[in-house]
Design a protein around this motif. Structure first.
Motif, short mmCIF file in Angstrom:
data_model
loop_
_atom_site.label_atom_id
_atom_site.label_comp_id
_atom_site.label_asym_id
_atom_site.label_seq_id
_atom_site.Cartn_x
_atom_site.Cartn_y
_atom_site.Cartn_z
N ILE A 60 -40.39 -37.15 11.41
CA ILE A 60 -40.68 -36.50 12.68
C ILE A 60 -41.66 -35.56 12.75
CG2 ILE A 60 -39.46 -34.61 13.96
CD1 ILE A 60 -36.65 -35.64 13.30
N THR A 61 -42.25 -34.72 11.52
CA THR A 61 -43.42 -33.95 11.33
C THR A 61 -44.67 -35.11 11.65
OG1 THR A 61 -42.21 -32.70 9.71
CG2 THR A 61 -44.73 -32.72 9.78
N GLU A 62 -44.77 -36.35 11.08
CA GLU A 62 -45.65 -37.34 11.38
C GLU A 62 -45.73 -37.42 12.97
OE1 GLU A 62 -46.45 -41.61 10.07
OE2 GLU A 62 -46.08 -40.17 8.40
N LEU A 63 -44.60 -37.84 13.60
CA LEU A 63 -44.36 -37.96 15.00
C LEU A 63 -45.17 -36.82 15.87
CD1 LEU A 63 -41.37 -39.89 15.34
CD2 LEU A 63 -43.57 -40.80 15.75
N PHE A 64 -44.57 -35.63 15.36
CA PHE A 64 -45.32 -34.50 15.99
C PHE A 64 -46.88 -34.35 16.04
CE2 PHE A 64 -41.06 -32.77 16.75
CZ PHE A 64 -41.21 -32.00 17.79
N THR A 65 -47.32 -34.79 15.04
CA THR A 65 -48.98 -35.01 15.08
C THR A 65 -49.45 -35.60 16.20
OG1 THR A 65 -49.02 -36.79 13.38
CG2 THR A 65 -49.04 -34.50 12.56
N THR A 73 -48.22 -31.62 30.60
CA THR A 73 -46.77 -31.77 30.42
C THR A 73 -46.26 -33.23 30.40
OG1 THR A 73 -46.19 -31.13 32.68
CG2 THR A 73 -46.51 -29.20 30.74
N TYR A 74 -46.81 -33.97 31.14
CA TYR A 74 -46.26 -35.44 31.09
C TYR A 74 -46.33 -36.01 30.01
CZ TYR A 74 -45.90 -40.27 32.75
OH TYR A 74 -45.63 -41.57 32.80
N PHE A 75 -47.40 -35.93 29.33
CA PHE A 75 -47.89 -36.65 28.03
C PHE A 75 -46.99 -35.88 26.92
CE2 PHE A 75 -51.50 -38.22 30.49
CZ PHE A 75 -51.15 -39.59 30.47
N ILE A 76 -46.95 -34.73 27.16
CA ILE A 76 -46.10 -33.79 26.07
C ILE A 76 -44.54 -34.46 26.24
CG2 ILE A 76 -45.17 -31.67 25.59
CD1 ILE A 76 -47.97 -30.60 26.31
N LYS A 77 -44.02 -34.39 27.50
CA LYS A 77 -42.65 -34.87 27.74
C LYS A 77 -42.40 -36.26 27.12
CE LYS A 77 -41.47 -36.63 31.61
NZ LYS A 77 -41.53 -36.91 32.92
N LYS A 78 -43.30 -37.20 27.47
CA LYS A 78 -43.05 -38.44 27.11
C LYS A 78 -43.26 -38.54 25.65
CE LYS A 78 -45.09 -42.30 28.92
NZ LYS A 78 -44.19 -42.98 29.23
N THR A 79 -43.75 -38.03 24.77
CA THR A 79 -44.05 -37.97 23.28
C THR A 79 -42.89 -37.07 22.71
OG1 THR A 79 -46.39 -37.52 23.38
CG2 THR A 79 -45.23 -37.37 21.35
N LEU A 80 -42.57 -36.06 23.28
CA LEU A 80 -41.12 -35.44 22.69
C LEU A 80 -39.86 -36.33 23.00
CD1 LEU A 80 -41.43 -31.63 24.04
CD2 LEU A 80 -41.35 -32.57 21.56
N ARG A 81 -39.75 -37.17 24.15
CA ARG A 81 -38.64 -38.09 24.24
C ARG A 81 -38.47 -39.08 23.37
NH1 ARG A 81 -38.10 -38.31 30.68
NH2 ARG A 81 -36.66 -36.56 30.88
N LYS A 82 -39.83 -39.68 22.76
CA LYS A 82 -39.96 -40.64 22.00
C LYS A 82 -39.65 -40.06 20.78
CE LYS A 82 -43.57 -43.41 19.40
NZ LYS A 82 -45.03 -43.54 19.39
N LEU A 124 -39.14 -30.15 30.24
CA LEU A 124 -39.19 -29.66 28.80
C LEU A 124 -38.10 -28.54 28.53
CD1 LEU A 124 -43.21 -29.70 28.24
CD2 LEU A 124 -41.52 -31.41 27.63
N TYR A 125 -38.00 -27.66 29.28
CA TYR A 125 -37.05 -26.67 29.14
C TYR A 125 -35.78 -27.19 28.97
CZ TYR A 125 -34.35 -22.32 29.83
OH TYR A 125 -33.10 -21.36 29.74
N ASN A 126 -35.32 -28.14 29.87
CA ASN A 126 -33.96 -28.80 29.99
C ASN A 126 -33.70 -29.63 28.71
OD1 ASN A 126 -33.61 -27.60 32.31
ND2 ASN A 126 -34.18 -29.10 33.65
N LEU A 127 -34.64 -30.32 28.45
CA LEU A 127 -34.71 -31.23 27.16
C LEU A 127 -34.62 -30.23 25.82
CD1 LEU A 127 -36.78 -34.12 26.17
CD2 LEU A 127 -36.82 -32.36 24.53
N TYR A 128 -34.97 -29.08 25.80
CA TYR A 128 -34.96 -28.20 24.62
C TYR A 128 -33.17 -27.53 24.73
CZ TYR A 128 -35.79 -24.39 21.38
OH TYR A 128 -35.80 -23.57 20.24
N GLN A 129 -32.88 -27.02 25.99
CA GLN A 129 -31.80 -26.73 26.12
C GLN A 129 -30.62 -27.56 26.00
OE1 GLN A 129 -30.86 -23.49 26.62
NE2 GLN A 129 -32.84 -23.16 26.60
N GLN A 130 -30.65 -28.94 25.90
CA GLN A 130 -29.87 -29.96 25.85
C GLN A 130 -29.47 -30.19 24.24
OE1 GLN A 130 -28.08 -30.60 28.67
NE2 GLN A 130 -27.55 -32.42 27.29
N GLN A 131 -30.64 -29.75 23.64
CA GLN A 131 -30.63 -29.88 21.98
C GLN A 131 -29.84 -28.75 21.52
OE1 GLN A 131 -31.51 -32.71 20.11
NE2 GLN A 131 -31.76 -33.57 22.46
#
Length: 157
Positions: A60-65, A73-82, A124-131
């Motif tokens: 996960i740390t490697e994926l966060f790089t 935010t579009y690309f951030i959202k796609k990467t976080l979902r991945k 992104l906020y909703n994704l974080y809140q779901q977690q």
């Protein structure tokens, strides 16, 4: 072709000899990456859950790089979902609530460390809140001694 029920498959596998079961497992592993990953977990990592958790955290740390730096935010959202799909898959392999809690807490911690823009109302906020909801649901189901171990980490999130 209608698929057999899980109960029927279990009975037939118990009746089959060891070599046949081995061939079926290898053939099953060829057709889907998830099957191969699950077999890898069951054969090599299930006996040492803490080492498995550490390996998942490293991945996960490697994926966060790969998380894009900047304001798109579009690309951030796609990467976080991945990353979240990867984490969910690893959680599913384990099936242990404590492992799920540790991986989800680690994911949320990495999101905070990456300073992902979590303005209320965004995806992104909703994704974080779901977690956070999932973490709290798991946290409440754990025994009291384990709750005490994770209480501080959950409050920080």
């Amino acid at each position: 072709m209608k698929a057999a029920s899980l109960n029927e498959i279990r009975k037939d596998l118990q009746a089959a000899d060891e070599d046949t079961v081995r061939k079926i497992c290898i053939r099953l592993a060829r057709y889907k990456k998830e099957n191969t990953e699950l077999l890898t977990y069951l054969l090599y990592e299930a006996d040492n859950e803490q080492a498995y958790i550490e390996n998942v955290k490293e991945d996960i740390t490697e994926l966060f790089t790969t998380l894009p730096k900047g304001g798109n935010t579009y690309f951030i959202k796609k990467t976080l979902r991945k990353i979240l799909r990867f984490a969910d898959r690893q959680i599913r392999y384990s099936g242990i609530k404590q492992t799920e809690l540790e991986i989800r807490i680690f994911f949320c911690t990495k999101v905070k460390e990456a300073r992902v823009p979590l303005q209320p109302g965004t995806v992104l906020y909703n994704l974080y809140q779901q977690q956070l909801k999932k973490i709290n649901a798991i946290f409440e189901k754990l025994p009291e001694d384990l709750q005490a171990d994770y209480e501080r980490e959950v409050k920080v999130l």
